[in-house]
Design a protein around this motif. Structure first.
Motif, PDB file in Angstrom:
ATOM      1  N   GLU A   1       0.737  -0.626  -0.026  1.00 30.59           N
ATOM      2  CA  GLU A   1      -0.264   0.247  -0.005  1.00 30.59           C
ATOM      3  C   GLU A   1       0.782   1.220  -0.240  1.00 30.59           C
ATOM      4  N   ALA A   2       2.035   1.099   1.208  1.00 28.40           N
ATOM      5  CA  ALA A   2       2.725   2.193   0.545  1.00 28.40           C
ATOM      6  C   ALA A   2       3.696   2.976  -0.365  1.00 28.40           C
ATOM      7  N   LEU A   3       3.851   1.429  -1.236  1.00 37.24           N
ATOM      8  CA  LEU A   3       4.433   1.161  -2.149  1.00 37.24           C
ATOM      9  C   LEU A   3       3.850   2.208  -3.904  1.00 37.24           C
ATOM     10  N   TRP A   4       2.428   1.582  -3.290  1.00 29.95           N
ATOM     11  CA  TRP A   4       1.950   2.097  -4.298  1.00 29.95           C
ATOM     12  C   TRP A   4       1.389   3.601  -4.374  1.00 29.95           C
TER      13      TRP A   4
ATOM     14  N   VAL B   1       0.762   2.819 -13.264  1.00 30.83           N
ATOM     15  CA  VAL B   1       1.156   1.873 -11.886  1.00 30.83           C
ATOM     16  C   VAL B   1       1.006   0.629 -11.899  1.00 30.83           C
ATOM     17  N   ALA B   2      -0.448   0.110 -12.636  1.00 35.35           N
ATOM     18  CA  ALA B   2      -1.119  -0.445 -12.247  1.00 35.35           C
ATOM     19  C   ALA B   2      -0.686  -2.059 -13.162  1.00 35.35           C
ATOM     20  N   GLY B   3       0.803  -2.183 -13.957  1.00 32.40           N
ATOM     21  CA  GLY B   3       1.699  -2.985 -13.816  1.00 32.40           C
ATOM     22  C   GLY B   3       2.270  -2.973 -12.406  1.00 32.40           C
ATOM     23  N   PHE B   4       2.797  -2.397 -12.044  1.00 33.48           N
ATOM     24  CA  PHE B   4       3.380  -2.611 -10.525  1.00 33.48           C
ATOM     25  C   PHE B   4       2.827  -2.688  -9.816  1.00 33.48           C
ATOM     26  N   ASP B   5       1.666  -2.194  -9.598  1.00 31.74           N
ATOM     27  CA  ASP B   5       0.683  -3.396  -8.764  1.00 31.74           C
ATOM     28  C   ASP B   5       0.151  -4.566  -8.833  1.00 31.74           C
ATOM     29  N   LEU B   6       0.149  -5.286 -10.503  1.00 29.10           N
ATOM     30  CA  LEU B   6      -0.193  -6.707 -10.237  1.00 29.10           C
ATOM     31  C   LEU B   6       0.858  -7.569 -10.209  1.00 29.10           C
TER      32      LEU B   6
ATOM     33  N   ILE C   1      -5.413  -3.444  -8.866  1.00 32.16           N
ATOM     34  CA  ILE C   1      -6.130  -4.280  -7.765  1.00 32.16           C
ATOM     35  C   ILE C   1      -6.300  -3.133  -7.060  1.00 32.16           C
ATOM     36  N   SER C   2      -5.830  -2.846  -6.084  1.00 29.80           N
ATOM     37  CA  SER C   2      -5.808  -2.218  -4.832  1.00 29.80           C
ATOM     38  C   SER C   2      -7.091  -1.375  -5.244  1.00 29.80           C
ATOM     39  N   GLU C   3      -6.438   0.030  -5.936  1.00 28.55           N
ATOM     40  CA  GLU C   3      -7.931   1.061  -6.148  1.00 28.55           C
ATOM     41  C   GLU C   3      -8.844   0.142  -6.870  1.00 28.55           C
ATOM     42  N   TRP C   4      -8.623  -1.034  -7.577  1.00 26.20           N
ATOM     43  CA  TRP C   4      -9.853  -1.515  -7.924  1.00 26.20           C
ATOM     44  C   TRP C   4     -10.598  -1.420  -6.658  1.00 26.20           C
ATOM     45  N   LEU C   5     -10.567  -2.240  -5.876  1.00 22.03           N
ATOM     46  CA  LEU C   5     -11.211  -2.555  -4.538  1.00 22.03           C
ATOM     47  C   LEU C   5     -12.032  -1.704  -3.743  1.00 22.03           C
ATOM     48  N   LYS C   6     -10.975  -0.749  -3.665  1.00 17.00           N
ATOM     49  CA  LYS C   6     -11.030   0.424  -2.961  1.00 17.00           C
ATOM     50  C   LYS C   6     -12.706   1.539  -3.713  1.00 17.00           C
TER      51      LYS C   6
END
Length: 387
Positions: free
Chosen positions: A86-89, A109-114, A283-288
């Motif tokens: 989360e901190a890195l995102w 950012v999405a590529g790194f998140d996945l 994924i992280s932001e999609w869930l939010k």
């Protein structure tokens, strides 16, 4: 005495972009698309474990995403623990945000998140869908196609093929210049599928007054929703439309930030919320965003990005079926070693640790693109059939 290296610290990051031709063009009221561009992100930990993420564009700006990811974002991750996800995102998002919210930055950012989710799943020995709390082993999909250019007869044949393959939900494009042409095409599809759910997508075709008139005209066919009837950065007019439209309004594929989504949700401008996992930063932001929609009691319908959407949809109870765009999956493009299994309108979810997506690097290699590559604009007009 030297301390042992943290095995979950990031040792290296590699980014590469590929321009993959579609088996046949996609034509809507907004675009003619002949290629998809996929930007792969490989993150390797100190212990040698590698996670792969991806982000995609419909043939535009892939090299820009790669350049941003490689030059500005990747160096920020080296030496950091992947469990600081989360901190890195947030760190990546803040640096991408300065030149402008969303867009290329969110895609990067999405590529790194996945990739980080893939690593965390592999470290835990769990598929990401279970790591984020998903309980489903399979999901329903809806048959979708970018088909505004097809003749009515070809559209009917395509729809019948989707029905014969076991699909029970369908989406088609609208937005032809002549309303009677649009109405005839929708009637023909309704005749093929009977009372099964039918969604309509205008790809931001109309202005406010026309949007209400056109949407009202389609109401007789009982569509589940009218998707993107107007410019997607116009929440005020969408709120006015949603208040009086006889057909529910769906949108979200063109939005990138939580602030954009909030303006639509807070103003009552949308009934079906459609975040795209790649366009919002992963994924992280999609869930939010899905939880944001759930707080307003909205329907959540993941847009496109089949392989990512299948992961997140499993974690949202009551999520609308996942969109399966004909020709748009990694399997359709022949670039994965383990294509998702779709039969009778359902997708079977993998139990492989991580995202479960293994790219075929040999198949991708001929499609590698470099920054500075000239990509011509494609005119949609020649693709349109004359009935």
């Amino acid at each position: 005495m030297p301390q042992p290296a943290n095995k979950t610290r990031i040792a290296a990051v590699k980014v590469a972009a590929y321009r993959v031709p579609l088996t046949r063009p996609w034509v809507s009221a907004a675009h003619a698309i002949t290629h998809h561009e996929h930007i792969l992100v490989d993150i390797t930990l100190n212990n040698g474990l590698t996670g792969t993420g991806w982000t995609s564009t419909m043939g535009t700006a892939g090299t820009a995403v790669e350049a941003l990811a490689t030059t500005y974002l990747a160096p920020m991750l080296v030496g950091r623990d992947v469990h600081e996800h989360e901190a890195l995102w947030s760190l990546l998002w803040k640096r991408s945000h300065q030149p402008g919210a969303g867009g290329i930055g969110a895609l990067a950012v999405a590529g790194f998140d996945l990739a980080m989710w893939d690593l965390r799943g592999k470290v835990a020995g769990l598929p990401v869908r279970k790591l984020i709390g998903g309980a489903a082993d399979s999901l329903e999909v809806y048959a979708s196609a970018v088909n505004l250019h097809l003749s009515e007869a070809a559209l009917v044949d395509e729809t019948r093929a989707f029905l014969d393959a076991g699909n029970r939900h369908f989406k088609i494009k609208v937005g032809r210049a002549d309303l009677d042409d649009d109405l005839s095409r929708v009637a023909a599809v309704r005749n093929v599928i009977g009372k099964r759910p039918l969604m309509l997508d205008a790809n931001q075709r109309w202005r406010p007054g026309e949007a209400l008139a056109r949407t009202s005209a389609f109401a007789r066919f009982n569509p589940v929703w009218m998707e993107e009837p107007m410019a997607a950065d116009d929440p005020e007019n969408h709120a006015r439309l949603a208040a009086v439209s006889p057909v529910p309004v769906a949108l979200g594929e063109t939005l990138s930030t939580r602030h954009e989504f909030w303006r639509y949700v807070a103003s009552g401008a949308v009934h079906y919320l459609q975040p795209n996992a790649l366009k919002v930063g992963g994924i992280s932001e999609w869930l939010k965003l899905a939880h944001l929609g759930a707080c307003a009691n909205l329907n959540i319908a993941p847009h496109g990005a089949l392989e990512a959407s299948a992961i997140v949809a499993a974690a949202i109870p009551g999520c609308y079926p996942v969109e399966n765009i004909d020709g748009g999956s990694f399997a359709d493009q022949g670039i994965v070693l383990n294509p998702l299994k779709i039969e009778d309108g359902r997708i079977t979810l993998t139990d492989e640790p991580g995202t479960g997506v293994a790219f075929d690097r040999a198949a991708l290699a001929p499609h590698r693109i470099e920054p500075g590559t000239e990509v011509p604009l494609v005119d949609p007009a020649p693709f349109f059939a004359r009935d």
